[in-house]
Design an enzyme around this catalytic site. Sequence first.
Site, PDB file in Angstrom:
ATOM      1  N   LYS A 105       0.813  -1.220   0.000  1.00 48.01           N
ATOM      2  CA  LYS A 105       0.000   0.000   0.000  1.00 48.01           C
ATOM      3  C   LYS A 105       0.842   1.265   0.000  1.00 48.01           C
ATOM      4  O   LYS A 105       0.511   2.245  -0.657  1.00 48.01           O
ATOM      5  CB  LYS A 105      -0.982   0.019   1.167  1.00 48.01           C
ATOM      6  CG  LYS A 105      -0.374   0.079   2.572  1.00 48.01           C
ATOM      7  CD  LYS A 105      -0.158  -1.275   3.152  1.00 48.01           C
ATOM      8  CE  LYS A 105       0.329  -1.227   4.586  1.00 48.01           C
ATOM      9  NZ  LYS A 105       0.525  -2.591   5.135  1.00 48.01           N
ATOM     10  N   VAL A 132      -5.275  -3.084   0.556  1.00 45.27           N
ATOM     11  CA  VAL A 132      -6.248  -2.390   1.416  1.00 45.27           C
ATOM     12  C   VAL A 132      -7.172  -3.428   2.055  1.00 45.27           C
ATOM     13  O   VAL A 132      -7.847  -4.173   1.358  1.00 45.27           O
ATOM     14  CB  VAL A 132      -7.100  -1.386   0.619  1.00 45.27           C
ATOM     15  CG1 VAL A 132      -8.095  -0.681   1.565  1.00 45.27           C
ATOM     16  CG2 VAL A 132      -6.236  -0.367  -0.092  1.00 45.27           C
ATOM     17  N   GLU A 190       3.889  -3.459  15.791  1.00 42.66           N
ATOM     18  CA  GLU A 190       5.331  -3.635  15.618  1.00 42.66           C
ATOM     19  C   GLU A 190       6.075  -3.037  16.815  1.00 42.66           C
ATOM     20  O   GLU A 190       5.522  -2.255  17.597  1.00 42.66           O
ATOM     21  CB  GLU A 190       5.788  -2.932  14.336  1.00 42.66           C
ATOM     22  CG  GLU A 190       5.102  -3.422  13.068  1.00 42.66           C
ATOM     23  CD  GLU A 190       5.577  -4.792  12.639  1.00 42.66           C
ATOM     24  OE1 GLU A 190       6.625  -5.250  13.151  1.00 42.66           O
ATOM     25  OE2 GLU A 190       4.902  -5.418  11.800  1.00 42.66           O
ATOM     26  N   ASP A 201      -0.198   4.481   7.967  1.00 45.66           N
ATOM     27  CA  ASP A 201      -0.621   3.264   7.266  1.00 45.66           C
ATOM     28  C   ASP A 201      -2.043   3.417   6.731  1.00 45.66           C
ATOM     29  O   ASP A 201      -2.320   3.077   5.571  1.00 45.66           O
ATOM     30  CB  ASP A 201      -0.533   2.070   8.219  1.00 45.66           C
ATOM     31  CG  ASP A 201      -1.095   0.795   7.617  1.00 45.66           C
ATOM     32  OD1 ASP A 201      -0.380   0.150   6.834  1.00 45.66           O
ATOM     33  OD2 ASP A 201      -2.259   0.452   7.914  1.00 45.66           O
ATOM     34  N   LYS A 205      -3.575   3.555   2.665  1.00 50.00           N
ATOM     35  CA  LYS A 205      -4.714   2.781   2.154  1.00 50.00           C
ATOM     36  C   LYS A 205      -5.816   3.702   1.645  1.00 50.00           C
ATOM     37  O   LYS A 205      -6.460   3.421   0.625  1.00 50.00           O
ATOM     38  CB  LYS A 205      -5.238   1.859   3.253  1.00 50.00           C
ATOM     39  CG  LYS A 205      -4.223   0.795   3.679  1.00 50.00           C
ATOM     40  CD  LYS A 205      -4.655   0.064   4.937  1.00 50.00           C
ATOM     41  CE  LYS A 205      -3.596  -0.913   5.413  1.00 50.00           C
ATOM     42  NZ  LYS A 205      -3.927  -1.535   6.710  1.00 50.00           N
TER      43      LYS A 205
END
Length: 433
Positions: A105, A132, A190, A201, A205
């Site tokens: 993405k 996505v 993470e 993030d 998307k």
Amino acid sequence: MKKIGIGLLGLGQIGGGLYEILTTKRKQFEEQLGVSFEIARIAEKYPNARRKVRPPKSIMTTDAFEVVRDPSVDVVVELIGGTSFARTIIMEALRERKHVVTANKALLAEHGDAIFELAHRMRRWICFEASVGGGIPCIKGLREGLVANNIESVYAIINGTTNYILTQMTESGADFAQALKGAQQKGYAEADPTLDVEGIDAAHKLAILVRFAFGGRVNFGDIYSEGITRISSDDIAFAKEFGYVIKLLAIAKKTKNGVEARVQPTLLPKSHILANVNQSFNAVMLRGDETGDVMFYGRGAGPHPTASAVIADLVDISKKDIDGPVDDETVIRALGSRIAIKSITSILSRYYLRFYVIDRPGVLAGIAKILGKYKVSISDMIQRERRAGKVVPLILLTHEAPEKDIRAAIRVIDRQSFVKGKAQVIRMEEAGT
């Protein structure tokens, strides 16, 4: 039996999941689809690492260029992530006249124009369902199921990490740091969670969704993103008192003078369908002029859901003449006119405002006067019991107001001697309740 030679770049969690499904369900695909997916080559930076799947050493290499230039490879599946080398290798694959499937993405959001232009010029397929929403078929829904519609808006929860964190804060009363630690322990976050918790993030998307929902080129830098790091357990509790839930929402709306596109913490009414999307689940709600609201819901990440979306793309490609030139309407749509993204300061919204103030006479009146000066009116309020001279929370909900006026008013309020710390400002949405 049609045979599709696959070159796999990356044998991490998603790559391993893809390999596992393609090998264990090979006969199923052959019987149901009449196609044999054959993994011809795999490029992996750490080929000797311990992993669940063990491909034959004869098809393994550390050189991704060997894979994309291999004549037995028809489709290159890119699962290495990142935006630098991944861009180089995908462009090389297209130049080698390979079709491409990717889950990347960030790459498509930041470098989509160049990649789609090359795919169009080389007349190759570029497919990206997994980019996505993991296993949620929202791109296919846009490309096929909603083709008769002009898309009016997108409301989406498309980051499982932040949704899990906010769910824990809502259900257990944990603060952000505690909920983040829990998400990391469960593998949802993470070690460096910045891309997730800062909304980046989700913005990647959203850029892809905007490109294909509204048709045209998107400048990723125009999409406003704001994360959840400043959301406190107090905000969660006060929102609940007003009848709202806080979600990290990706929003895109078509307006008369451009498209609003932003990622932000958002107060949603508890009755809103998206307010009830919890834990690590994702949901994408699309509003079409013919269908009204349509929602896609499911697991937005993980090896097998994401690999499932990759295989859906492989199946689509297998139905085509993979040796001949292609005219991909999706790519043509992606290369339309530049979509004008409105500045965040030009939007209208309702707002949740949280101040920590010294409890003394005239404070509420002072804040209300400043808001009134900027034509911001108050709709609701929570003020705790008196604690003369102490710092107490003051919570206000506003009627709809221009973002630029809210920002101007907050700058003045934050400078007042009776205000301690920076004000919390969270936008509100009512649509689709």
